[in-house]
Scaffold this active site. Structure first.
Site, PDB file in Angstrom:
ATOM      1  N   VAL A  66       0.873  -1.182   0.000  1.00  0.00           N
ATOM      2  CA  VAL A  66       0.000   0.000   0.000  1.00  0.00           C
ATOM      3  C   VAL A  66       0.905   1.225   0.000  1.00  0.00           C
ATOM      4  CG1 VAL A  66      -1.984  -1.081   1.137  1.00  0.00           C
ATOM      5  CG2 VAL A  66      -0.189  -0.032   2.529  1.00  0.00           C
ATOM      6  N   SER A  67       0.322   2.379  -0.310  1.00  0.00           N
ATOM      7  CA  SER A  67       1.138   3.590  -0.452  1.00  0.00           C
ATOM      8  C   SER A  67       1.408   4.312   0.863  1.00  0.00           C
ATOM      9  CB  SER A  67       0.470   4.566  -1.428  1.00  0.00           C
ATOM     10  OG  SER A  67       0.585   4.085  -2.749  1.00  0.00           O
TER      11      SER A  67
END
Length: 201
Positions: A66-67
């Site tokens: 995920v970012s």
């Protein structure tokens, strides 16, 4: 290369009794000639003596990303879905996960995965969606993996649209910020060079 007991003794100073004991313990399995004589594989002997480092068996790697830290719950769910799939296939696996932008070129988790592939330690890579592996350049990564005989499996699982839109926005901001830094950095350097040139006259 196959070696007789006599050759093993000459080369490695290993007695007949030791070879028989190794065989009884299941540490070594000789090849039998048509006349029933034992022959030993040179690499098997050297592995037992620690002369050859045995490479780990290629494994399945699950990769999740995920970012931002705000998406940790989504990351946990992503990992859970990947592990459920791997367990349903009866695979032994390792999970690599990280919190990093999909446009970041220096992701530790991705670099770890690529290095494992180069060392021949990976049989399959499983990701939930292409974007998890890379926002751009997915086909290049797929080609790289396949050139090392690694199968890339994309599950195309259902992702939360709100999470994905937020992540895409953050990745786009990261791209714009990176380009802006380069442009203004280059302008600053040129301005400095021009100023230095004028001072020299």
């Amino acid at each position: 290369m196959l070696l007789s007991m006599q050759k093993v003794k000459e080369i490695y100073s290993i007695s007949r009794r030791t070879l028989i004991n190794w065989e009884k313990e299941g540490l070594i399995t000789p090849v039998r000639t048509p006349k029933g004589r034992r022959r030993y594989k040179k690499e098997d002997i050297e592995k037992l003596l620690g002369m050859i480092e045995e490479k780990p068996k290629p494994t399945v790697v699950l990769y999740a990303r995920v970012s931002t830290k705000k998406q940790e719950e989504y990351l946990k769910n992503q990992i859970r879905r990947l592990e459920e799939y791997a367990n349903s296939q009866g695979w032994q696996y390792e999970t690599i996960f990280e919190i990093a932008s999909g446009v970041n070129e220096n992701r530790r988790g991705l670099l770890k995965l690529l290095n494992k592939i180069k060392r021949g330690e990976v049989e399959k890579v499983v990701v939930e969606n292409p974007d998890r592996l890379a926002r751009f350049g997915f086909e290049y990564l797929k080609f790289f993996m396949e050139s090392y005989g690694v199968e890339l499996i994309v599950l195309n699982g259902q992702e939360n649209e709100e999470d994905i839109n937020k992540e895409l926005a953050e990745d786009l901001i990261a791209i714009v910020t990176s380009f802006a830094a380069r442009i203004y950095g280059n302008r600053g350097a040129k301005k400095h060079d021009n100023s230095s040139g004028q001072a020299n006259f």
